[in-house]
Enzyme design. Structure first.
Site, PDB file in Angstrom:
ATOM      1  N   CYS A  55     -11.746 -18.083 -60.765  1.00  8.50           N
ATOM      2  CA  CYS A  55     -10.843 -17.452 -61.729  1.00  8.50           C
ATOM      3  C   CYS A  55      -9.754 -16.691 -60.969  1.00  8.50           C
ATOM      4  CB  CYS A  55     -11.597 -16.497 -62.638  1.00  8.50           C
ATOM      5  SG  CYS A  55     -10.494 -15.608 -63.756  1.00  8.50           S
ATOM      6  N   LYS A  98      -5.195  25.739 -67.075  1.00  6.44           N
ATOM      7  CA  LYS A  98      -5.008  24.626 -66.147  1.00  6.44           C
ATOM      8  C   LYS A  98      -3.517  24.286 -66.191  1.00  6.44           C
ATOM      9  CE  LYS A  98      -6.872  20.143 -64.924  1.00  6.44           C
ATOM     10  NZ  LYS A  98      -5.651  19.385 -64.731  1.00  6.44           N
ATOM     11  N   CYS A 118     -15.780 -13.332 -67.996  1.00  2.57           N
ATOM     12  CA  CYS A 118     -15.459 -14.681 -67.541  1.00  2.57           C
ATOM     13  C   CYS A 118     -16.528 -15.104 -66.544  1.00  2.57           C
ATOM     14  CB  CYS A 118     -14.090 -14.647 -66.872  1.00  2.57           C
ATOM     15  SG  CYS A 118     -13.774 -16.041 -65.805  1.00  2.57           S
ATOM     16  N   TYR A 171      -4.498  29.595 -57.135  1.00  7.31           N
ATOM     17  CA  TYR A 171      -5.774  29.670 -57.854  1.00  7.31           C
ATOM     18  C   TYR A 171      -6.985  29.263 -57.016  1.00  7.31           C
ATOM     19  CZ  TYR A 171      -4.446  24.766 -58.614  1.00  7.31           C
ATOM     20  OH  TYR A 171      -4.032  23.481 -58.435  1.00  7.31           O
ATOM     21  N   ASP A 229      -0.108  22.403 -65.640  1.00 10.04           N
ATOM     22  CA  ASP A 229       0.254  20.991 -65.548  1.00 10.04           C
ATOM     23  C   ASP A 229       1.419  20.820 -64.573  1.00 10.04           C
ATOM     24  OD1 ASP A 229       0.204  18.337 -66.017  1.00 10.04           O
ATOM     25  OD2 ASP A 229       1.012  18.420 -68.042  1.00 10.04           O
ATOM     26  N   CYS A 251      -8.597 -18.729 -66.605  1.00  7.84           N
ATOM     27  CA  CYS A 251      -9.108 -19.900 -65.894  1.00  7.84           C
ATOM     28  C   CYS A 251      -9.823 -20.883 -66.808  1.00  7.84           C
ATOM     29  CB  CYS A 251     -10.030 -19.482 -64.749  1.00  7.84           C
ATOM     30  SG  CYS A 251     -11.624 -18.865 -65.299  1.00  7.84           S
ATOM     31  N   LYS A 256     -10.167  20.306 -71.296  1.00  5.99           N
ATOM     32  CA  LYS A 256      -8.819  19.865 -71.668  1.00  5.99           C
ATOM     33  C   LYS A 256      -8.527  20.153 -73.139  1.00  5.99           C
ATOM     34  CE  LYS A 256      -6.794  17.669 -68.888  1.00  5.99           C
ATOM     35  NZ  LYS A 256      -6.864  16.406 -68.189  1.00  5.99           N
ATOM     36  N   GLU A 296      -9.353  30.269 -66.780  1.00  8.58           N
ATOM     37  CA  GLU A 296      -7.921  30.428 -66.548  1.00  8.58           C
ATOM     38  C   GLU A 296      -7.205  29.167 -66.995  1.00  8.58           C
ATOM     39  OE1 GLU A 296      -9.211  30.378 -62.472  1.00  8.58           O
ATOM     40  OE2 GLU A 296      -7.451  29.191 -61.924  1.00  8.58           O
ATOM     41  N   CYS A 300     -12.118 -17.729 -70.896  1.00  5.18           N
ATOM     42  CA  CYS A 300     -11.244 -16.859 -70.117  1.00  5.18           C
ATOM     43  C   CYS A 300      -9.800 -17.343 -70.235  1.00  5.18           C
ATOM     44  CB  CYS A 300     -11.694 -16.878 -68.654  1.00  5.18           C
ATOM     45  SG  CYS A 300     -10.530 -16.043 -67.575  1.00  5.18           S
TER      46      CYS A 300
HETATM   47  S1  IVH Z   1      -9.076  24.492 -59.200  1.00  7.22           S
HETATM   48  C1  IVH Z   1     -11.842  22.725 -56.065  1.00  7.22           C
HETATM   49  N1  IVH Z   1      -7.589  25.692 -60.995  1.00  7.22           N
HETATM   50  O1  IVH Z   1      -5.931  20.385 -61.729  1.00  7.22           O
HETATM   51  C2  IVH Z   1     -11.093  22.982 -57.314  1.00  7.22           C
HETATM   52  N2  IVH Z   1      -7.042  23.455 -60.425  1.00  7.22           N
HETATM   53  O2  IVH Z   1      -7.488  18.068 -62.443  1.00  7.22           O
HETATM   54  C3  IVH Z   1      -9.637  22.929 -57.128  1.00  7.22           C
HETATM   55  N3  IVH Z   1      -5.074  22.571 -61.570  1.00  7.22           N
HETATM   56  O3  IVH Z   1      -6.045  19.028 -58.508  1.00  7.22           O
HETATM   57  C4  IVH Z   1      -8.853  22.993 -58.350  1.00  7.22           C
HETATM   58  N4  IVH Z   1      -4.611  24.387 -62.720  1.00  7.22           N
HETATM   59  O4  IVH Z   1      -3.947  20.375 -59.194  1.00  7.22           O
HETATM   60  C5  IVH Z   1      -7.801  24.557 -60.313  1.00  7.22           C
HETATM   61  N5  IVH Z   1      -6.325  26.865 -62.526  1.00  7.22           N
HETATM   62  C6  IVH Z   1      -6.544  25.763 -61.840  1.00  7.22           C
HETATM   63  C7  IVH Z   1      -5.714  24.636 -61.992  1.00  7.22           C
HETATM   64  C8  IVH Z   1      -6.011  23.488 -61.255  1.00  7.22           C
HETATM   65  C9  IVH Z   1      -4.239  23.155 -62.454  1.00  7.22           C
HETATM   66  C10 IVH Z   1      -4.964  21.184 -61.118  1.00  7.22           C
HETATM   67  C11 IVH Z   1      -5.138  20.964 -59.630  1.00  7.22           C
HETATM   68  C12 IVH Z   1      -6.256  19.962 -59.520  1.00  7.22           C
HETATM   69  C13 IVH Z   1      -6.234  19.329 -60.860  1.00  7.22           C
HETATM   70  C14 IVH Z   1      -7.553  18.706 -61.232  1.00  7.22           C
END
Ligand code: IVH
Length: 753
Positions: free
Chosen positions: A454, A129, A448, A237, A131, A433, A325, A127, A430
């Site tokens: 330091c 992710k 260092c 989610y 932002d 220092c 990502k 699914e 360094c």
């Molecule tokens: S699952 C235990 N699903 O990404 C797992 N997270 O980088 C809980 N996020 O803190 C997260 N889309 O804020 C999950 N489809 C998705 C997501 C998602 C965005 C965010 C979430 C998490 C962060 C981690």
């Protein structure tokens, strides 16, 4: 940033003007950091502004403003939300960037579960992710009772009133479990973001850099009416606390959430194995630009919730999920200067100061250059990178950001190189220092050697000491540490100084008040916050010391193993002669290793090592036993052990640690309370092949039941679980008379199948 006029050349009018601009910039930075959850500048940039302000004020004291930023230091942030402890920790996700990383993830999951090829592919959900920022919604009896931000995962902020204003978040649920925590992402669509910024601009208000900042800034408003006027959305989610399971699969759970009238992402799909996952990744990536909201990757989750339960969690991320990502965003800009920062362990880190440029919606003015090899255009093995092009001050460079990580310099355009650009000479002393900075064999980093003398190392160590996973002292963060370190009257130069601050001087409060902008109340609050942390868990203390290679996980392993500060320190002390011999043996071996490996003379390496261990005088038996015990702790190898022992053996470091310990009440690690568990408090060793579960899973389950899992058998071992093929460890157990059982007996002992 524009070039600074040297203080001596500043006219009075220019100074007044700059002070006004600095006061504004710092106010804005404070607000962005503390109340809007959207820092606009880095800590280093913030510090530079503060320093410049202080320098101008020192030169022109009569121009000091009423709202001078120096008076704000240490002032508690009043605009805060109530804290909420999450019933179930809010986790984050491990990141992957390439198909190979996903293959590794899939392999690790399969190995952990002990699956064979013949078991077929694992089903995962895939699914987008989103932002935005994560939010946990708690429903009791079908009513929304609490909404909390993620915070540090354990404690977040109570934003219930604000969450109630979001259309996608139902106030009541029909047919939900009695307790249900729904987790998901608050976000803002592109269209809503553009319209909001337009409205803000027209009203002369603040505009936001990107939709995520806008969502964060809108959710974290103390006045819920403002949140209500902001077009926020929510995708569900995941879940936290539950009074009964939602479903048997991830997809089933998501469908259940949808039936409860939550918005779930329509691109969520079930994939059988790697190929289908990558295919869906490409499909989502192709739709990215037309979705109308920001996504930064694809999240894969093991579909079967029973397998998710078996896989469990690492310290902050689940083993059963990963974020794949999208590739980083890129931009070209001028590299103005290369500067060296000195870190907590003395590492000299080169940083590129850039002409600010927008990369994926965020203004970037600094980028990491990693180390001297990276600048010179070669990798750790001496192979060319960027076709061997080096990086110079004045170069036209390509910068990229991947996720939240620090921006990096990827490439150089040689056709744009100024004629007078010269190769960068990495310092061998360094810059902070003046001590020699050395690069040990096999280390990419130059360090260092100044240790505690330091100032940069000392400050970074102190910042680490007060950081969240360490002492986490309210009102004493990185910025205050910088200030106290440089303070002439009430300095904090080492951790113990924090705890002697109040009693050091009869007049501490008024001194603080006069010099640093603290009020009577804020000074008292600080002392109270410090006092509250005198009583502290062992693992936090070990982590807080900032010893190289001893991270949060290693510190927890050590604390669990030794149980008390006294046991820990005396074990480390006892191991000194053995650690020294270990280093000597490894040195001898390093010399021999290369040629020996080439010629396949492994046996000679072992012989060399053994010969050094056998040297006279012999390593005392207690030292050898203490060393074996230390390196035998699961998760603690020789690297960690050497680093620990060496630190504790350095006189000045040790004196500083002892001064700290004298101020504290370090808590013993409570014997595991899982009293119904027959293995609580026992030291267990797994050896041989386990057939019903993998070693990693066995370890995680044993630890969850309060057992300590060790990698080697000693007189302290209570139980050895031996599978087929168990060799020397089972033999040693027999010699020592340690109870040894097979996997089935282990499973029936812990009541599992
Ligand atoms: S699952 C235990 N699903 O990404 C797992 N997270 O980088 C809980 N996020 O803190 C997260 N889309 O804020 C999950 N489809 C998705 C997501 C998602 C965005 C965010 C979430 C998490 C962060 C981690």
């Amino acid at each position: 940033m524009a070039k600074e006029t040297p203080i001596a050349e500043l006219t009075e009018a220019a100074a007044a003007q700059e002070l006004a601009a600095l006061a504004d910039a710092l106010k804005r930075a404070n607000r962005a950091y503390h109340t809007e959850d959207a820092p606009e500048i880095s800590d280093a940039e913030y510090d530079a502004l503060k320093r410049r302000n202080a320098e101008i004020e020192a030169a022109f004291p009569h121009l000091k403003r009423e709202d001078s930023p120096t008076e704000q230091v240490g002032a508690p942030v009043s605009e805060t939300f109530a804290k909420v402890t999450h019933a179930v920790r809010m986790m984050s996700l491990a990141n992957a960037f390439e198909a190979g990383d996903i293959a590794d993830f899939n392999e690790t999951v399969r190995r952990y579960l002990g699956l064979r090829d013949s078991d077929g592919p694992i089903a995962y959900t895939a699914e987008p992710k989103i932002d935005g920022l994560s939010l946990s919604l708690r429903y009791e009896g079908g009513r929304l009772v609490q909404a909390a931000t993620r915070g540090d995962g354990e404690t977040g902020e109570n934003v219930t009133a604000n969450a109630r204003t979001i259309g996608d978040i139902p106030d009541r649920l029909d047919g939900a479990p009695d307790v249900l925590e729904v987790r998901g992402e608050v976000y803002m669509s592109h269209a809503d973001f553009a319209a909001l910024n337009k409205r803000q601009e027209e009203a002369g208000g603040k505009t936001f850099a990107n939709p995520r900042n806008a969502a964060a800034g809108s959710l974290r408003q103390l006045d819920a009416k403002i949140t209500a006027a902001r077009p926020l959305k929510f995708f569900a989610y995941a879940w936290g606390d539950l009074s009964e399971p939602l479903a048997e699969t991830q997809l089933g759970a998501i469908e259940r959430l949808r039936s409860l009238e939550f918005q779930t992402n329509p691109l969520t799909q079930l994939c059988n194995g790697m190929d289908e996952m990558l295919e869906h990744y490409s499909e989502i990536e192709a739709q990215r630009a037309t979705l109308g909201y920001d996504i930064d990757g694809v999240v894969y989750k093991v579909n079967d919730l029973d397998l998710q339960r078996r896989l469990g969690f690492r310290s902050t991320t689940p083993r059963w999920a990963i974020a794949h990502k999208f590739p980083a965003e890129l931009a070209w800009t001028r590299l103005e200067k290369i500067e060296i920062q000195v870190g907590r362990t003395g590492a000299l880190s080169p940083v590129a100061r850039l002409t600010p440029v927008t990369v994926g919606g965020v203004v970037v003015s600094n980028a990491t250059l990693h180390n001297e090899d990276y600048i010179a255009g070669r990798d750790a093995k001496g192979e060319p990178i960027r076709e061997g092009k080096d990086i110079r001050e004045g170069d036209w460079v390509q910068v990229y950001r991947a996720g939240d990580v620090i921006p990096k310099v990827a490439d150089v355009d040689l056709s744009q190189r100024p004629d007078d650009a010269v190769p960068y000479e990495f310092p061998t002393v360094c810059p902070e220092c003046g001590s020699e900075a050395v690069r040990e064999e096999g280390d990419a980093v130059r360090r260092c050697t100044g240790g505690l003398i330091c100032p940069a190392q000392a400050v970074e160590k102190l910042k680490h000491f007060v950081s969240r996973a360490a002492f986490d002292i309210e009102g004493l963060g990185a910025r205050q540490i910088e200030m106290f370190y440089r303070d002439g009257t009430l300095p904090i130069r080492e951790p113990a100084d924090i705890f002697t601050l109040e009693k050091r001087d009869a007049d501490t409060v008024s001194k603080l008040k006069n010099r640093d902008g603290y009020g009577e109340k804020s000074a008292r609050n600080l002392f109270q916050a410090i006092d509250e942390k005198r009583k502290i868990e062992l693992n936090r203390v070990i982590f807080a010391l900032g010893i190289r290679h001893v991270g949060e996980v290693a510190a927890a392993d050590l604390a669990r193993h030794f149980g008390s500060w006294a046991a820990f320190t005396s074990a480390v002390d006892a191991a000194v002669p053995a650690a020294q011999r270990f280093l000597k043996a490894e040195e001898a071996v390093t010399k021999e290793r290369q040629t020996a490996a080439e010629q396949g003379r492994r046996a000679e390496i072992t012989a060399t090592r053994n010969a050094v261990w056998a040297d006279n005088p012999a390593v005392p038996a207690e030292a050898k036993a203490a060393w074996d015990d230390l390196v035998g702790i699961d998760g603690i190898g020789a690297t960690v052990a050497v680093s620990l022992v060496t630190t504790f053996h350095q006189e000045a470091e040790r004196a500083s640690i002892d001064r700290l310990a004298a101020e504290l009440d370090i808590q013993d690690v409570a014997a595991p309370t899982a009293s119904d568990s027959p293995v609580a408090g026992k030291t267990v060793v797994f050896t041989g092949t386990l057939e019903k579960m993998t070693r990693a899973e066995a370890k995680a389950r044993a630890e969850a039941l309060g057992a300590k899992v060790s990698g080697s058998v000693s007189a302290k071992t209570d139980l050895v679980v031996a599978g087929p093929g168990a060799g020397s460890k089972a033999k040693k157990a027999a010699e020592l008379g340690v109870e040894t059982i097979d996997e089935d007996s282990w499973l029936s002992l812990i009541g599992g199948s």
